[in-house]
Design a protein around this motif. Structure first.
Motif, PDB file in Angstrom:
ATOM      1  N   ARG A 163       0.844  -1.197   0.000  1.00 13.92           N
ATOM      2  CA  ARG A 163       0.000   0.000   0.000  1.00 13.92           C
ATOM      3  C   ARG A 163       0.879   1.246   0.000  1.00 13.92           C
ATOM      4  O   ARG A 163       1.701   1.440   0.885  1.00 13.92           O
TER       5      ARG A 163
ATOM      6  N   GLU B 124       1.021  -1.036   6.176  1.00 11.97           N
ATOM      7  CA  GLU B 124       1.311  -1.102   4.747  1.00 11.97           C
ATOM      8  C   GLU B 124       1.853  -2.483   4.378  1.00 11.97           C
ATOM      9  O   GLU B 124       1.804  -2.882   3.249  1.00 11.97           O
TER      10      GLU B 124
ATOM     11  N   PHE C  31      -1.986   0.842  -4.536  1.00 13.57           N
ATOM     12  CA  PHE C  31      -1.002  -0.219  -4.332  1.00 13.57           C
ATOM     13  C   PHE C  31       0.045  -0.234  -5.436  1.00 13.57           C
ATOM     14  O   PHE C  31      -0.235   0.111  -6.594  1.00 13.57           O
TER      15      PHE C  31
END
Length: 203
Positions: free
Chosen positions: A11, A203, A184
């Motif tokens: 992410r 993340e 992403f």
């Protein structure tokens, strides 16, 4: 903490950050398009309705601050602002390497992205300030209004060139664009372009 598989997407931006970017880009894009129609005689003749263009230009410029200010409620956005405002030794190394056309590791944002963010933010505030002086001429003496007009006109050209360069750089990196579109990126891309990036646990 669960360790993600090596090939799992990473992410890069949250939903809030992506919408902040889109809304700001749309509003600033509107100010630039309307400015072109206001300042270029050929486009001005095609559009007509100058008063409407002026109104849209003024209010879209004011509204461009709203997404960023609202974004301060997002922890991820504030964290990325802190990253963009922090220059380290690796950033100076990145700039030297770019001039020599050599690769150099960077963190989540490279020095070029940090410089762009700083110049774009500063330029937008200058455009807003000079635009307000032009919008409300009675609030400032003539000499200030003349100076504001000069700075606003040339600032618009410089900011337009800066944004055009930003878009051109983005056009050469499809995965970076995908990161803004979906949030992403692949871990391989992150290792290749942002080797020093240390993602947070979420993340």
């Amino acid at each position: 903490m669960t360790i993600p598989p090596p090939d799992a997407p990473l992410r890069r931006f949250t939903v809030a950050e992506r919408w902040i970017h889109r809304a700001t880009a749309a509003l600033l894009g509107t100010t630039m398009v309307t400015a072109a129609f206001l300042y270029l005689p050929l486009l001005s003749e095609l559009a007509g309705r100058r008063d409407l263009l002026v109104t849209v230009h003024e209010w879209s410029g004011i509204a461009a601050l709203v997404p960023v200010l609202a974004g301060l409620l997002s922890r991820a956005f504030r964290a990325d602002l802190a990253r963009l405002n922090r220059f380290g030794p690796h950033d100076r190394g990145w700039l030297r390497s770019v001039l020599r056309r050599r690769p150099h590791p960077s963190a989540k944002f490279n020095a070029g992205q940090k410089l762009y963010a700083s110049l774009a933010a500063g330029g937008t505030l200058v455009m807003l300030g000079t635009g307000l002086i032009m919008w409300f001429p009675r609030l400032a003496p003539l000499v200030y209004r003349t100076g504001a007009t000069f700075v606003h006109d040339w600032g618009a050209l410089l900011l337009g060139a800066l944004v055009t360069g930003h878009m051109w750089m983005a056009s050469n990196d499809p995965e970076a664009r995908a990161g803004l579109r979906t949030g992403f990126v692949s871990r391989a891309w992150a290792r290749r372009h942002h080797e020093l990036w240390e993602p947070s646990p979420d993340e």
